[in-house]
Motif scaffolding. Structure first.
Motif, mmCIF file in Angstrom:
data_model
loop_
_atom_site.group_PDB
_atom_site.id
_atom_site.type_symbol
_atom_site.label_atom_id
_atom_site.label_comp_id
_atom_site.label_asym_id
_atom_site.label_seq_id
_atom_site.Cartn_x
_atom_site.Cartn_y
_atom_site.Cartn_z
ATOM 1 N N GLY A 99 62.927 32.989 -5.491
ATOM 2 C CA GLY A 99 61.532 32.926 -5.456
ATOM 3 C C GLY A 99 61.102 33.687 -4.331
ATOM 4 O O GLY A 99 61.197 33.332 -3.175
ATOM 5 N N CYS A 100 60.104 34.589 -4.959
ATOM 6 C CA CYS A 100 59.275 35.232 -3.643
ATOM 7 C C CYS A 100 58.129 35.897 -4.250
ATOM 8 O O CYS A 100 58.032 36.113 -5.536
ATOM 9 N N PHE A 101 57.139 36.130 -3.390
ATOM 10 C CA PHE A 101 55.729 36.654 -3.687
ATOM 11 C C PHE A 101 55.133 36.006 -4.796
ATOM 12 O O PHE A 101 54.504 36.508 -5.647
ATOM 13 N N GLY A 102 55.379 34.924 -4.846
ATOM 14 C CA GLY A 102 54.894 33.898 -5.566
ATOM 15 C C GLY A 102 54.816 34.115 -7.164
ATOM 16 O O GLY A 102 54.082 33.842 -7.962
ATOM 17 N N GLY A 103 56.064 34.841 -7.576
ATOM 18 C CA GLY A 103 56.523 35.156 -8.947
ATOM 19 C C GLY A 103 55.443 36.170 -9.626
ATOM 20 O O GLY A 103 55.431 36.572 -10.759
ATOM 21 N N SER A 104 54.614 36.677 -8.777
ATOM 22 C CA SER A 104 53.567 37.564 -9.333
ATOM 23 C C SER A 104 53.718 39.160 -8.716
ATOM 24 O O SER A 104 52.947 40.008 -9.176
ATOM 25 N N TYR A 105 54.940 39.423 -8.272
ATOM 26 C CA TYR A 105 54.984 41.017 -7.590
ATOM 27 C C TYR A 105 54.932 41.949 -8.637
ATOM 28 O O TYR A 105 54.352 42.979 -8.368
ATOM 29 N N PHE A 106 55.477 41.787 -9.835
ATOM 30 C CA PHE A 106 55.428 42.887 -10.986
ATOM 31 C C PHE A 106 54.586 42.649 -12.050
ATOM 32 O O PHE A 106 54.414 42.799 -13.030
ATOM 33 N N ARG A 107 53.399 41.919 -11.676
ATOM 34 C CA ARG A 107 52.257 41.573 -12.554
ATOM 35 C C ARG A 107 51.574 42.853 -12.827
ATOM 36 O O ARG A 107 51.650 43.887 -12.181
ATOM 37 N N PRO A 108 50.761 43.013 -14.009
ATOM 38 C CA PRO A 108 50.049 44.308 -14.020
ATOM 39 C C PRO A 108 49.029 44.474 -13.025
ATOM 40 O O PRO A 108 48.431 43.471 -12.439
ATOM 41 N N LEU A 109 49.166 45.639 -12.356
ATOM 42 C CA LEU A 109 48.653 45.983 -11.248
ATOM 43 C C LEU A 109 47.576 47.239 -11.234
ATOM 44 O O LEU A 109 48.087 48.280 -11.788
ATOM 45 N N TYR A 110 46.427 47.048 -11.025
ATOM 46 C CA TYR A 110 45.530 48.031 -11.049
ATOM 47 C C TYR A 110 45.419 48.803 -9.728
ATOM 48 O O TYR A 110 44.974 47.984 -8.551
#
Length: 325
Positions: free
Chosen positions: A158-169
């Protein structure tokens, strides 16, 4: 009147004349002579009292004083809070980027499509790392880079709140990056709920190993100039994944230098965490996630180090207790 008395009277008159010339007058009284004193000048009252040039420890500890917190320091502001409070999913708050910059990445002078091609067109040129008995990784061509957590372990724990590879603008590039986690070996996230552990649109502290929020967002890293868009548009962890898989590039030295300053042998986050163990009198490393009744040693600092692929080992703690480094 005898001669002595006459001489005395003459002396008195002469002294009185000298006093008169000096502006000092005698007020006669019964049997004695008193010198009339000038009335002291009135003291002006200061409208704005000056602050004391010195202050005591008691004054310095006054709760009204604002504490100083380093602008780039990520601290556990309330280490006594309960695990239940830390476990609530939260949305990551945006912080204003610091004016202090580590190394400003140069804006790429390429079109977006060629950049996208370059992000995935590389071929591995280095051998996989070895791992010693203390679980430390060793890269043959970069001996000073010695993390002890693999990218897969970081994702699964568990790292980066689960959001590291979210769609990134990317505001710098004016484009959205999506689904780039698919370049990772599928074995790294096999069995994980990708939408929860990798691509969550919001930062969820409950996903993190230590159940706390830690660090800044990728958008903040980009605004601070820490992203080299030519190689890794998402920053440090994406660089680490590719480096671990065998890619080598011109940005390696910069990223490894950042890692050493954070969690290397003399890295400040690593030393800060070890100092907390010593200050609490703890000589054994334990996993906060397994011992609900145990004392937490700065979960935020633990999570920060975890994001940099480092976790305190027993040998590290024993060495720090012995020699302080």
């Amino acid at each position: 009147m005898n001669d002595i008395e006459s001489q005395r009277e003459d002396n008195i008159k002469r002294n009185q004349e000298q006093l008169r010339q000096l502006g000092i007058y005698l007020t006669p009284s019964a049997g004695s002579h008193h010198v009339a004193k000038k009335s002291p000048p009135k003291k002006r009252k200061l409208q704005h009292p000056l602050a004391p040039s010195r202050s005591s420890a008691r004054i310095a500890s006054n709760p009204m004083r604002q504490p100083y917190v380093s602008e780039d320091q990520d601290q556990d502001q309330n280490p006594s809070r309960s695990r239940q409070q830390r476990s609530r999913p939260i949305a990551k708050k945006m912080k204003a980027p610091s004016n202090k910059r580590e190394l400003v990445a140069t804006a790429p002078a390429k079109d977006i499509e060629s950049l996208r091609t370059g992000w995935t067109a590389w071929e591995p040129t280095a051998s996989p790392p070895s791992r010693d008995q203390e679980s430390t990784f060793h890269f043959e061509d970069q001996p000073s880079f010695t993390p002890n957590k693999s990218p897969e372990e970081m994702l699964r724990e568990g790292c980066f709140g689960g959001s590291y590879f979210r769609p990134l603008y990317s505001r710098r590039l004016g484009t959205t990056i999506i689904d780039d986690y698919r370049e990772l070996p599928s074995s790294w996230y096999s069995g994980l709920e990708v939408s929860k552990f990798l691509t969550s649109p919001t930062y969820d502290a409950e996903i993190n190993k230590y159940k706390v929020s830690s660090g800044q967002s990728i958008e903040e890293w980009e605004a601070a100039g820490w992203i080299n868009h030519t190689y890794d548009v998402r920053g440090w962890f994406q660089w680490y994944c590719r480096f671990y898989m065998g890619r080598r590039c011109e940005d390696d030295e910069r990223q490894i230098s950042r890692w050493r300053k954070c969690v290397g042998d003399m890295g400040r986050w690593r030393r800060t965490l070890l100092k907390k163990y010593v200050s609490m009198g703890i000589k054994e490393v334990f996993d906060d996630g397994e011992d609900e009744e145990g004392r937490d040693v700065s979960p935020v600092m633990h999570q920060t180090c975890h994001h940099w692929a480092y976790e305190v080992r027993q040998a590290d703690l024993e060495r720090f207790w012995k020699v302080g480094k």
